[in-house]
Design a protein around this motif. Structure first.
Motif, short mmCIF file in Angstrom:
data_model
loop_
_atom_site.label_atom_id
_atom_site.label_comp_id
_atom_site.label_asym_id
_atom_site.label_seq_id
_atom_site.Cartn_x
_atom_site.Cartn_y
_atom_site.Cartn_z
N LEU A 106 97.85 -4.07 -41.95
CA LEU A 106 97.16 -4.11 -43.48
C LEU A 106 97.89 -5.10 -44.24
O LEU A 106 99.04 -5.40 -44.09
N SER A 107 97.18 -5.63 -45.14
CA SER A 107 97.45 -6.89 -45.88
C SER A 107 98.32 -6.14 -46.80
O SER A 107 98.38 -5.14 -47.49
N GLY A 108 99.79 -6.93 -47.08
CA GLY A 108 100.74 -6.40 -47.96
C GLY A 108 100.40 -6.86 -49.66
O GLY A 108 100.84 -6.22 -50.43
N ALA A 119 82.45 -5.88 -48.74
CA ALA A 119 81.92 -6.73 -47.91
C ALA A 119 82.16 -8.20 -48.70
O ALA A 119 82.48 -9.25 -48.01
N TRP A 120 82.00 -8.10 -49.98
CA TRP A 120 82.10 -9.43 -50.90
C TRP A 120 83.39 -9.77 -50.96
O TRP A 120 83.75 -10.79 -51.50
N SER A 121 84.55 -9.08 -50.84
CA SER A 121 85.95 -9.47 -50.76
C SER A 121 86.32 -10.17 -49.48
O SER A 121 87.76 -10.37 -49.49
N GLY A 122 85.77 -10.35 -48.57
CA GLY A 122 85.97 -10.84 -47.15
C GLY A 122 86.91 -12.24 -47.19
O GLY A 122 87.67 -12.47 -46.65
N GLU A 123 86.03 -13.04 -48.29
CA GLU A 123 86.94 -14.46 -48.36
C GLU A 123 88.41 -14.04 -48.65
O GLU A 123 89.42 -14.76 -48.69
N LYS A 124 88.61 -13.36 -50.03
CA LYS A 124 89.94 -12.90 -50.45
C LYS A 124 90.81 -12.54 -49.73
O LYS A 124 92.08 -12.75 -49.55
N CYS A 125 90.39 -11.57 -48.69
CA CYS A 125 91.29 -10.85 -47.79
C CYS A 125 91.78 -12.11 -46.85
O CYS A 125 92.86 -11.96 -46.25
N ARG A 126 90.81 -12.80 -46.30
CA ARG A 126 91.11 -13.83 -45.34
C ARG A 126 92.31 -14.83 -45.99
O ARG A 126 93.18 -15.17 -45.38
N ARG A 127 91.95 -15.12 -47.37
CA ARG A 127 92.94 -16.07 -47.88
C ARG A 127 94.18 -15.34 -48.12
O ARG A 127 95.23 -16.14 -47.78
N LEU A 128 94.24 -14.01 -48.30
CA LEU A 128 95.65 -13.58 -48.69
C LEU A 128 96.17 -13.22 -47.32
O LEU A 128 97.70 -13.72 -47.31
N ILE A 168 95.98 -15.39 -44.74
CA ILE A 168 96.42 -16.67 -44.28
C ILE A 168 97.93 -16.93 -45.03
O ILE A 168 98.96 -17.50 -44.51
N GLU A 169 97.72 -16.65 -46.45
CA GLU A 169 99.06 -17.10 -47.08
C GLU A 169 100.20 -15.93 -46.89
O GLU A 169 101.22 -16.31 -46.80
N GLU A 170 99.96 -14.83 -46.22
CA GLU A 170 100.96 -14.07 -45.54
C GLU A 170 101.46 -14.37 -44.18
O GLU A 170 102.05 -13.91 -43.59
N ARG A 171 101.00 -15.76 -43.90
CA ARG A 171 101.38 -16.04 -42.60
C ARG A 171 100.65 -15.40 -41.43
O ARG A 171 101.27 -15.52 -40.38
N HIS A 172 99.47 -15.23 -41.64
CA HIS A 172 98.61 -14.42 -40.36
C HIS A 172 97.52 -15.34 -40.10
O HIS A 172 97.11 -16.26 -40.93
N VAL A 173 96.88 -15.12 -38.89
CA VAL A 173 95.96 -15.97 -38.53
C VAL A 173 94.68 -15.87 -39.65
O VAL A 173 93.86 -16.70 -39.91
N SER A 174 94.19 -14.60 -39.80
CA SER A 174 93.19 -14.48 -40.60
C SER A 174 93.15 -13.14 -40.94
O SER A 174 93.92 -12.32 -41.24
N GLY A 175 91.78 -12.63 -41.72
CA GLY A 175 91.96 -11.20 -42.28
C GLY A 175 90.12 -10.73 -42.24
O GLY A 175 89.60 -11.69 -42.42
N HIS A 176 90.04 -9.43 -42.27
CA HIS A 176 88.72 -9.14 -42.64
C HIS A 176 88.85 -7.66 -43.30
O HIS A 176 89.98 -6.85 -43.23
N CYS A 177 87.44 -7.21 -43.87
CA CYS A 177 87.51 -5.99 -44.46
C CYS A 177 87.05 -5.03 -43.35
O CYS A 177 86.08 -5.28 -42.31
N SER A 178 87.63 -3.85 -43.50
CA SER A 178 87.16 -2.80 -42.56
C SER A 178 86.06 -1.92 -43.28
O SER A 178 86.22 -1.74 -44.52
N GLY A 179 85.61 -0.83 -42.12
CA GLY A 179 84.75 0.29 -42.96
C GLY A 179 85.47 1.03 -43.85
O GLY A 179 84.76 1.58 -44.58
N GLY A 180 86.79 1.31 -43.55
CA GLY A 180 87.58 2.07 -44.40
C GLY A 180 87.82 1.32 -45.80
O GLY A 180 89.03 1.92 -46.44
N MET A 181 87.42 0.27 -45.92
CA MET A 181 87.50 -0.56 -47.21
C MET A 181 89.08 -0.93 -47.32
O MET A 181 89.61 -1.05 -48.44
#
Length: 71
Positions: free
Chosen positions: A30-32, A40-49, A51-64
């Motif tokens: 989980l993102s910290g 679904a429209w928050s996906g880009e923000k999730c990916r960006r955050l 990456i800023e946390e030094r992970h490869v990427s990110g995605h939104c799950s069905g559990g929001m």
């Protein structure tokens, strides 16, 4: 007839939730820094955050929730 449609809708929703639950792998965490529900429209923000946390990427799950990849 209405009961059949309602039952079908519940089964379809349960199938989608179970499929989404399987998309989170053991190497995801989980993102910290992401706050609130991850729509679904928050996906880009999730990916960006993530990456800023030094992970490869990110995605939104069905559990929001925002899941970071490559933890």
């Amino acid at each position: 007839m209405v009961q059949m449609i309602f039952l079908f809708a519940i089964l379809a929703l349960m199938t989608i939730v179970l499929m989404e639950a399987n998309t989170v792998s053991a190497r995801d965490c989980l993102s910290g820094t992401f706050g609130g529900p991850c729509w679904a429209w928050s996906g880009e923000k999730c990916r960006r955050l993530c990456i800023e946390e030094r992970h490869v990427s990110g995605h939104c799950s069905g559990g929001m929730k925002c899941w970071c990849e490559g933890c």
